[in-house]
Design an enzyme around this catalytic site. Structure first.
Site, mmCIF file in Angstrom:
data_model
loop_
_atom_site.group_PDB
_atom_site.id
_atom_site.type_symbol
_atom_site.label_atom_id
_atom_site.label_comp_id
_atom_site.label_asym_id
_atom_site.label_seq_id
_atom_site.Cartn_x
_atom_site.Cartn_y
_atom_site.Cartn_z
ATOM 1 N N ASP A 232 87.870 -10.097 70.271
ATOM 2 C CA ASP A 232 88.118 -10.468 71.667
ATOM 3 C C ASP A 232 87.435 -9.460 72.586
ATOM 4 O O ASP A 232 86.720 -9.811 73.528
ATOM 5 C CB ASP A 232 89.642 -10.480 71.896
ATOM 6 C CG ASP A 232 90.030 -11.139 73.204
ATOM 7 O OD1 ASP A 232 89.133 -11.629 73.914
ATOM 8 O OD2 ASP A 232 91.230 -11.167 73.515
ATOM 9 N N ASP B 266 83.244 -9.709 74.435
ATOM 10 C CA ASP B 266 83.030 -9.591 75.881
ATOM 11 C C ASP B 266 82.066 -8.449 76.189
ATOM 12 O O ASP B 266 81.208 -8.570 77.059
ATOM 13 C CB ASP B 266 84.365 -9.328 76.597
ATOM 14 C CG ASP B 266 85.023 -10.620 77.049
ATOM 15 O OD1 ASP B 266 84.649 -11.694 76.528
ATOM 16 O OD2 ASP B 266 85.917 -10.568 77.918
ATOM 17 N N TYR C 44 97.598 -11.669 67.615
ATOM 18 C CA TYR C 44 97.947 -12.656 68.642
ATOM 19 C C TYR C 44 98.919 -13.715 68.127
ATOM 20 O O TYR C 44 99.514 -14.453 68.902
ATOM 21 C CB TYR C 44 96.694 -13.352 69.174
ATOM 22 C CG TYR C 44 95.746 -12.457 69.934
ATOM 23 C CD1 TYR C 44 96.007 -11.100 70.088
ATOM 24 C CD2 TYR C 44 94.590 -12.954 70.499
ATOM 25 C CE1 TYR C 44 95.143 -10.267 70.760
ATOM 26 C CE2 TYR C 44 93.713 -12.130 71.188
ATOM 27 C CZ TYR C 44 93.993 -10.794 71.315
ATOM 28 O OH TYR C 44 93.136 -9.973 71.993
#
Ligand code: NAD
Length: 360
Positions: A247, A251, A141
Site C-alpha cells: 500500500d 504510492d 487489513y
C-alpha cells in the site's frame, strides 16, 4: 475472440474518464480482432442514490460472468455522512472480494515528456519502469482479532498480521510471471528481521522461485526499499510484497513518476476475471467540468487488453499513443508544472487526441 466487459463508471469524474477509456478500447480491440461487448452498471454513490446500496447482487453476478471489469472511481462528500458499511467505498471493497482479486498490479513508468513533473531530479528518474505487485486480500487489513477495547480503564487497539503459505505462493507466482514478461528481476520486500510473517514470505517466495529459474530474485528490507526507491529507482523491475508494505510503497513508486492522473492499476485473481481502474479517486472538486485527465483510465484499459485478453500488441499501441500525445505537448490541467503557461485540453479532447494518434 469475443469478450464481455462490465463497465462500472462510479462517481465524480469516474463516468468522464471511463467514457474515454471505453472509446479507446472499442477502437483498438476491433483492430486486433477482439469483439468486446460492453454493459454498464452502477457502483458506489451512484448505486446508493438509485438502489439504496453501493453494489447490487445482480451487478456482482454480471461481473462474475464477464471477462473483465473497467472501473472509474467511487465516493464523494454527498455520501460521507452514511454509516461506514453503507458508504460508496463498500461497493469497491465488495467487488474486489467477490471476484477474489488478491493481486494488485501497479506499474510506475516515466513518460519522458512528464519527467519534469517528478519531485526527483531528471537524471534519477530517467528510464524508471517498475511494477509493484501488492497482496490485496490478506495481512493486517483483514486479520482477526481486531478492534479497540478498554482494559483496566485503558484503551487498547489490536490488529492481526497473518498470512498462510497458499496466500503467499499464489501472489509470488503472479509476480514471477509478470517478471518473465519484463526484465526478469523480482524484488521481494519484507521485514524478516522482526516479523515471523515476513520470514514465512521469504521461505515461500524462495520455494516458488524454483519454478522460475530464469527470473533473478532479491530480498529487500522494506525500510531500505523505501530509501532506494527515491535514491536509485531504476534498479527495480518487479516488486512483490504484502498488503501494508505494498500500500505504502506503491504510492511512493507511483508518485516519483509524476501525476496521479497518469496511474493505472489491475487487480487479478484465480477466477480469470480482472478489474482495471485508475489509481486516483472520484475527484469531486473537478467532476462534471470536463477537465479530468483520462489517461490513467485509458492506460488501465491497456492493462485490461494485456492481462485479460492477452492482447499485448493492442496494449502497447495504446501506451505508444499516450506517449506520443504527451510528447506533442498536449496536457490536461493537472499535468502542468507550477507556474507553467501553456494551453490545456479537457477530458474529452484528451480522449480525442489519443484516438487521433491511434488513427481513428
Ligand atoms: P482523488 O484522487 O479523488 O483527488 C485528489 C486530487 O487529485 C484532487 O485535487 C483531484 O482533483 C485530483 N485528481 C484526481 N484524479 C484526477 C484526474 N484524473 N485528473 C485531474 N485531477 C485529478 O482523492 P481524494 O480527493 O482524496 O478523494 C475524493 C473521493 O474519491 C473520496 O470520496 C475518496 O474516498 C474517493 N476515492 C476513491 C478511490 C477509488 O474509487 N478507487 C480512490 C481514492 C479515493
Amino acid at each position: 475472440m469475443e469478450a464481455q466487459i462490465v463497465v462500472l463508471a462510479g462517481d465524480g469524474i469516474g463516468p468522464e474518464v471511463t467514457r474515454e477509456a471505453r472509446r479507446v478500447l472499442e477502437v483498438v480491440a476491433v483492430r486486433h480482432d477482439c469483439k468486446l461487448v460492453f454493459e454498464e452498471h452502477l457502483i458506489g454513490g451512484a448505486s446508493i442514490d438509485v438502489h439504496g446500496t453501493p453494489l447490487r447482487d445482480e451487478v456482482v453476478a454480471r461481473a462474475r460472468a464477464s471477462r473483465a471489469v473497467l472501473l472509474g472511481a467511487v465516493g464523494g462528500t454527498r455520501w460521507d455522512e452514511l454509516p461506514v458499511d453503507r458508504r460508496p467505498e463498500k461497493g469497491l471493497l465488495r467487488i474486489r472480494k467477490e471476484l477474489g482479486l488478491y493481486a494488485n498490479l501497479r506499474p510506475a513508468a516515466v513518460f519522458p515528456a512528464l519527467a519534469q513533473a517528478s519531485s526527483l531530479r531528471a537524471e534519477i528518474i530517467d528510464g524508471i519502469d517498475m511494477l509493484v505487485v501488492r497482496e490485496l486480500t490478506g495481512g493486517l487489513y483483514f486479520g482477526e482479532p481486531r478492534g479497540i477495547e478498554v482494559r483496566n480503564g485503558c484503551r487498547e487497539a489490536r490488529n492481526t498480521l497473518v498470512y498462510d503459505e497458499h496466500e503467499i505462493a499464489r501472489i509470488a507466482r503472479v509476480a514471477f510471471i509478470a517478471a518473465r514478461g519484463r526484465r526478469r528481476h523480482l524484488t521481494h520486500v519484507h521485514k524478516a528481521n522482526v516479523l515471523e510473517t515476513s520470514q514465512l514470505w521469504m521461505q515461500v517466495v524462495e520455494e516458488v522461485a524454483r519454478d522460475y529459474p530464469d527470473v533473478t530474485l532479491a530480498h529487500q528490507l522494506v525500510d531500505s526499499c523505501a530509501m532506494l526507491l527515491v535514491r536509485d529507482p531504476r534498479r527495480f523491475d518487479v516488486i512483490v510484497t504484502e498488503n501494508l508494505f505494498g500500500d505504502i510503497l506503491s504510492d511512493e513508486a507511483a508518485m516519483i513518476t509524476g501525476s496521479l492522473g497518469m496511474l493505472p492499476s489491475a487487480s487479478l485473481g484465480d477466477g480469470g476475471i480482472g478489474l482495471y481502474e485508475p489509481v486516483h479517486g472520484s475527484a469531486p472538486d473537478i467532476a462534471g467540468q470536463d477537465v479530468a485527465n483520462p489517461l490513467a483510465a485509458i492506460l488501465s484499459a491497456a492493462m485490461l487488453l494485456e492481462h485479460s485478453l492477452d492482447a499485448i500488441a493492442a496494449a502497447a499501441e495504446i501506451r505508444e499513443a499516450v506517449t506520443a500525445v504527451l510528447a506533442a505537448g498536449h496536457r490536461t490541467q493537472d499535468l502542468l508544472l507550477p507556474g507553467e503557461q501553456r494551453p490545456t485540453v479537457g477530458c474529452r479532447a484528451m480522449g480525442d487526441l489519443v484516438l487521433a494518434q491511434l488513427g481513428a
